[in-house]
Structures are given as C-alpha cells and as structure tokens.
Design an enzyme around this catalytic site. Structure first.
Site, short mmCIF file in Angstrom:
data_model
loop_
_atom_site.label_atom_id
_atom_site.label_comp_id
_atom_site.label_asym_id
_atom_site.label_seq_id
_atom_site.Cartn_x
_atom_site.Cartn_y
_atom_site.Cartn_z
N ASP A 190 1.05 -0.95 -0.15
CA ASP A 190 0.12 0.01 -0.04
C ASP A 190 0.92 1.30 -0.04
OD1 ASP A 190 -1.71 2.01 0.44
OD2 ASP A 190 -2.36 1.46 2.57
N GLU A 218 -7.41 0.15 -4.48
CA GLU A 218 -7.31 0.36 -3.07
C GLU A 218 -8.65 -0.31 -2.47
OE1 GLU A 218 -6.04 4.13 -1.91
OE2 GLU A 218 -4.02 3.83 -2.70
N LYS A 270 2.56 11.28 -3.52
CA LYS A 270 1.54 10.49 -4.08
C LYS A 270 0.59 11.57 -4.94
CE LYS A 270 -1.83 6.73 -3.40
NZ LYS A 270 -2.33 5.99 -2.52
#
Ligand code: ADP
Ligand code: MG
Length: 630
Positions: A24, A187, A87
């Site tokens: 992740d 996700e 990100k």
C-alpha cells in the site's frame, strides 16, 4: 516455498523468495504485507513496533536519503529537503497542481507547465516516480530483512480514481525500486479482499468502501461478481482527512490559550509540538472521553464531545460525497451489501457512527484500518502466485488490445490498465482500389510490431462494395465485458456491411507471461521505435507509389514527355529506397517526388481532370488497415 540457489563464486547458499508481496503506497503512510502461514500479515520495522512507514523522504546534506519515521523527524527543521505527500504528484503536470503549491513545503518545478512535475531538492531534480521508488525500496528492504530472502515481485495499490498516467507512474516507481510489479490493484478492491469479499466466484455483492486517510478521502462503490471487481463510481475530496482533524484541534487550542496565529508561524518548533499534541489528542479520543496535557505554560484539554463538534462539518462533507457516489452508481443505500472502512481516520467514533447511520448498516471495521489495503494486496499477490487456484481477480485489463495495421504494426484500441468493462473504437480505411475484403487480426501486448505480441484471433470483413482506396469507412469496435471476453466488431459505415467475433482474451496468459511481455516492451522500446519508423515510411511510400502510377496514367495528356520521364525517374528512385532498410532515404525520396509533382498535380487539378488527386501534390492515403486483398 522458496527456491534455493548456490552462488558458486562465493560458495554461498542464496535464497530467492518467490513470495509476491502486497504494497500500500499511501499518501501519508505506506506498508508491505505478505501471506504468512496462510494469513495476510503486515511487516513491522526493526523496532518491532509499527507496520506503517510514513511516506516521507529526506535528503541530507551528505547525500544520504532517509525514509519513514527518520525522515518525518526532519519535517520541522529541514522542510525544503523533506518530501511528503508525493503521491499527490504522481502522473501530474505542474498545471494540475499549481493551485496547491503552497500546500507543499518543498519546491515543485514549473519549467514547462504541461510536462510532468519534478521536485527540486538542493540542486537536483527528482520525479515523483523516483521519490516513490525510495519509499518502495525501503519497504522492499524491510520485508527482505524480515524474510531473510530477496523479494522481487509485488502488487501495488492505487486509488480507484487514478488514471492511466498515475497508474503507469506507480508501476514505474516499482520498477525503479527493483520490483516487478505484477499488478496495480485498486485500493477499495484490496480492502474488500482483506475481508474475503469477492473470493468466492459465486457471490454477487455491491460494496461501499469508505477510505479516510491522513489527507485524502475516497468513497468507492464496487460491484463484485465472478471474482471481478467493477468500480461503479468513485467520489471524495483529495484535501480532506485526519490532518484536517488535527488542524481543527490546533485552532481550538490556540483560541483557548490566546496563542496568536503569527506566533505559530514564527515559532515552527512550538507549532510542530502543538501539532503532535493535537494528533495525540485525536487518537486518544478514539477510545477515551477526555484528553489533557500541558506544554510550556499552555494547557491543552479536549473532550470527546468538543472534538465531535469541531469535526462534525468535515465528517458531513464525507457523507455528501457518499451520496454523490451512490447517485453516480445509480444505487440506493439499501442495495449496499457491505461497508468496508479503510484509513487511520476511520477509527474516530463519530466517523463510524455517521457512516453506519447513513448506510443504515453495521460496518466492516474489525481489521486494522491502516493495514487493510496492504493485507488485501497481499491476498491478491497470493492469488497471482497461483496459491488460490479457483480465484480470479480482475479489475483492469493487464495488457493492451489492438489490431494489426499495414506493415505489421500494432494499433492499440484498448490500452492496458483500462477498467473493465470497457468499449473503444477507431475508424480505418482500405489502401487498395476496389478492395472487397478486409482482414482484422486482433493482438494483445505492448510491442509496436504485432509479430512480438500475442495473436488472439482474426476474421474477415467481407463484401465491401468496390470503392477507391481510402473511401470506405470501416469502424472497428472492441467491447471488453466484465468477464474479460472481448468482442470485436467491424462495420463498413457507407454500406453497413458488418462482422463480429468473440475472443476470450484475459485468461490465456499467466501473470508471469504478462510481466515478461511488459518487461520486453520496455527493453525493446528503442529498437521498436526504429522498426516502426522504417515500416511507417515504407507504408507511406507504397501508398505514394500507388497514387503516382495512377496519376501518370490519368494525366498523360497534360504532362510533357520530360515531366513524365522525370516523374518516372523519381518514382523508380523511391521504389528502390523502399526495398532498402534506410528510413531517411525513403523519406528523402518521398520528399523529392512530392516536391517535383506538387505543381504538376495542381495543374492537373486546374484542368479539372478527375478528382484522383486532392490537396497538395500526390496525397498520401489516410491510415489504412492491411492493404492486402484476402
Ligand atoms: P493514507 O492512506 O493517507 O496514507 P492512513 O490510512 O495511514 O493514511 O491514515 C493516516 C491518518 O490516520 C492520520 O491522520 C492519523 O492521525 C490518523 N489516525 C491514525 N490512528 C488514529 C486513531 N487511533 N484515531 C484517529 N485517527 C487516527
Ligand atoms: Mg490509504
């Protein structure tokens, strides 16, 4: 089972793990997980405390790079060299992020507003891909230490709303970190998997995944059937999360203690100390009713109900997003089977209560919300490793799908990483006069030449009424349904002649073959570009040769003998160059011929002889499919 190999040179036994890890790569925190004794497990750092690695990279003066908690410590006293929230920059141009520039404590470069952003650290420039790769390297290192084995294959998660550029950037970051990224997984899909939702191919479910992290909020509505996760809608706010809860507390305390905002701006250390206290208070209030502390001569006190009042408007905004996501998916709250809670901030009781009240259902929140995405990624990785035979998980097409065009070139119609189901089409034409049939050959892969890709099937569109080359309008449509079945339709639009075939495309290749093909396409990109250049020049030249012959035949009367001879000489020169391998020579011969014949063509037009020639000189025929008659 790990493979064991012997390093003869050093006389050492080396273990290369064939475990595939789940990662992740978060905005605030990142982590890595794998399947251990049949159970998804997140890996802790060497301090044995936390599984979370803050997504922060620090560049020190001696050229060293720190990642995670060590880098986080540098946020106060060296913000310009400490990169967080990278990100948010993945796959973005400067134009995309310029309105948020003040949010970043470091320098974002705007040399060209349309190209991808870079981050300036001292006198060097880093792409978000390189910075993310540092975080990934640190996770790779962490798990290798833990397993005592090298790890080279991973599944990495991204938000469901990430576009192709952002997914590609994430994949590249993995590659740069020395990881073979077997799949990019959404996700919310990973979070559902962590709860075992979607692993049984029979079940059909509609899921809401509510993800409230440090700085972002996402809600995704997924439909799951036959092990396929379809994203029905996504919504959210890319600047709403736990950090805003902290800020609300800081503002509250500043007022209570008469701390002027200017003091906080000037005294960075005090500001940071209060920020840490605020986060501490927030976390404490997730399972207690009151928080108290003192700092210098300030008193920081907060009750749960005060906190709830502070964050109520923020939580309300997430509920509005949920409403919008449901509306976009055309789903009512009562059609949602499960609500999966993701992200550290979903530990806040008011958040849980608000979400559960809104959907009118109990929540899936037993798993650790900061780990759930990584745990699901590890399960997906295990499926890819072939350890869960009956499970097939698919939410994007792993390889591009396209057709062969003139000269054996691949023309991608559905790019890889497209979400399924999807539909795309493109128009083609013929390249030979009176062409009646057209062969449509369908391929899968990333290479420029179809010969290097995998053929999935072919069919022939028959009965095109005779027309000059370039006139038919042939629409080729690719329809990829949720089962991974590709339907290809070809239709000549002027005559309505059509044909279609169905191709089972997704399950033919193993993940490893897929990975090989992707790697191959990167390694051969340069060579492919050369070949493509040559083939394209040849195609264009062949078209010009055809129209030149036609031109000479149709316009013999208005051309002088000298003009005809000179044109023929240039045509021959072009024909010779086409037989060779030199793209530049072909282009030059084309130019020479075009330059010479251009005025002749104009004259022919003026004399109004036919309309074989349009525009300037001897025109190229628009992009053609295969020019062979079948
Ligand atoms: P991201 O997905 O953005 O990387 P995470 O899911 O790791 O983020 O969430 C980080 C956020 O969760 C931070 O704002 C952190 O303060 C918050 N958080 C972590 N634990 C708790 C807790 N016990 N109560 C409330 N908030 C928490
Ligand atoms: Mg997250």
């Amino acid at each position: 089972m790990a493979k064991i190999s012997i390093n003869i040179k050093e006389g050492k036994v080396e273990k290369a793990s064939n475990v595939i890890v789940g990662i992740d790569l978060g905005t605030t925190n990142s982590l890595v997980a794998y399947i251990h004794d049949g159970k998804a497990t997140a890996v802790k750092g060497k301090d044995g405390k936390s599984t979370l690695v803050p997504s922060i990279v620090h560049f020190s003066n001696d050229g060293g790079i720190l990642v995670g908690n060590n880098a986080k410590d540098k946020l106060i006293n060296d913000p310009a060299n400490t990169i967080y929230s990278v990100k948010r920059l993945m796959g973005k141009s400067y134009r995309d992020v310029e309105n948020f520039e003040q949010y970043f404590g470091y320098k974002i470069i705007d040399e060209d507003s349309d190209s991808l952003v870079k981050v300036r650290v001292k006198d060097k420039f880093y792409t978000p891909i390189e910075l993310s790769a540092e975080i990934l390297k640190s996770l790779k290192h962490r798990i290798e230490k833990d397993l005592g084995q090298k790890v080279s294959r991973a599944v990495i998660t991204v938000p469901a709303y990430f576009n192709d550029a952002q997914r590609q950037a994430t994949r590249d970051a993995g590659k740069l970190a020395g990881l073979d990224v077997l799949r990019i997984v959404n996700e919310p899909t990973a979070a559902s998997l962590a709860y075992g939702i979607g692993l049984n191919p029979e079940e059909v479910r509609t899921i809401a995944v509510y993800d409230l992290g440090g700085g972002t909020f996402d809600i995704s509505i997924l439909q799951i059937q036959n092990g396929i996760f379809e994203v029905l809608s996504t919504n959210g706010d890319t600047f709403l999360g736990g950090d805003d809860f902290d800020r609300a507390i800081i503002d509250f305390w500043a007022k209570e203690n008469n701390i002027a905002p200017t003091l906080l701006q000037e005294n960075k250390n005090l500001a940071q100390a209060i920020r840490l206290q605020a986060e501490e208070a927030k976390k404490t209030l997730s399972n207690q009713d009151e928080f108290s502390s003192t700092l210098e001569n300030y008193n920081f006190h907060l009750t749960k109900s005060q906190f709830d009042t502070l964050i109520q408007p923020l939580v309300e905004r997430t509920i509005t997003s949920c409403k919008n996501a449901l509306a976009d998916a055309k789903i009512e709250t009562n059609q949602i089977d499960h609500i999966v809670m993701v992200g550290g901030s979903t530990r806040v009781p008011l958040v849980q209560k608000s979400v559960s009240d809104f959907f009118g259902k109990a929540l899936f929140n037993e798993l650790n919300p900061d780990e759930v995405v990584a745990l699901g990624a590890a399960i997906q990785a295990d499926v890819l490793a072939g350890n869960q035979k009956d499970v097939l998980l698919l939410d994007v097409t792993p390889l591009s799908l396209g057709i062969e065009t003139v000269g054996g070139l691949m023309d991608s119609i559905i790019p890889r990483n497209s979400k399924v189901p999807t539909k795309a089409g493109r128009q083609y034409t013929t390249s030979v006069d009176g062409q009646k049939n057209l062969k449509v050959a369908v391929f899968q892969g990333e290479r420029d030449l179809v010969a290097d890709n995998r053929k999935l099937g072919e069919f022939i569109l028959k009965g095109i009424p005779p027309m000059p080359a370039g006139l038919p309008k042939i629409e080729i449509q690719f329809i990829l349904n949720a089962d991974g079945i590709l339907k290809v339709k070809a239709k000549e639009l002027r005559s309505d002649v059509e044909t279609e075939i169905e191709i089972k495309s997704q399950y033919g290749l193993s993940e490893e073959e897929m990975a090989m093909m992707l790697l191959d396409s990167i390694e051969n990109a340069e060579a492919d570009m050369k070949v493509r250049g040559l083939l394209e020049a040849r195609n264009e030249a062949n078209n010009i040769l055809l129209s030149s012959d036609k031109f000479l035949n149709q316009n013999a009367e208005i051309l002088s003998t000298e003009e005809i001879e000179k044109t023929k000489t240039l045509v021959e020169a072009l024909r010779t160059s086409v037989a060779g391998e030199d793209k530049d020579a072909i282009n030059k011969a084309m130019d020479d011929l075009n330059t010479y014949t251009s005025p002749l063509a104009h004259r022919a037009m003026d004399v109004n002889i036919g309309n074989a020639i349009k525009g300037k000189g001897i025109t190229n025929i628009e992009q053609g499919t295969r020019n062979e008659e079948v």
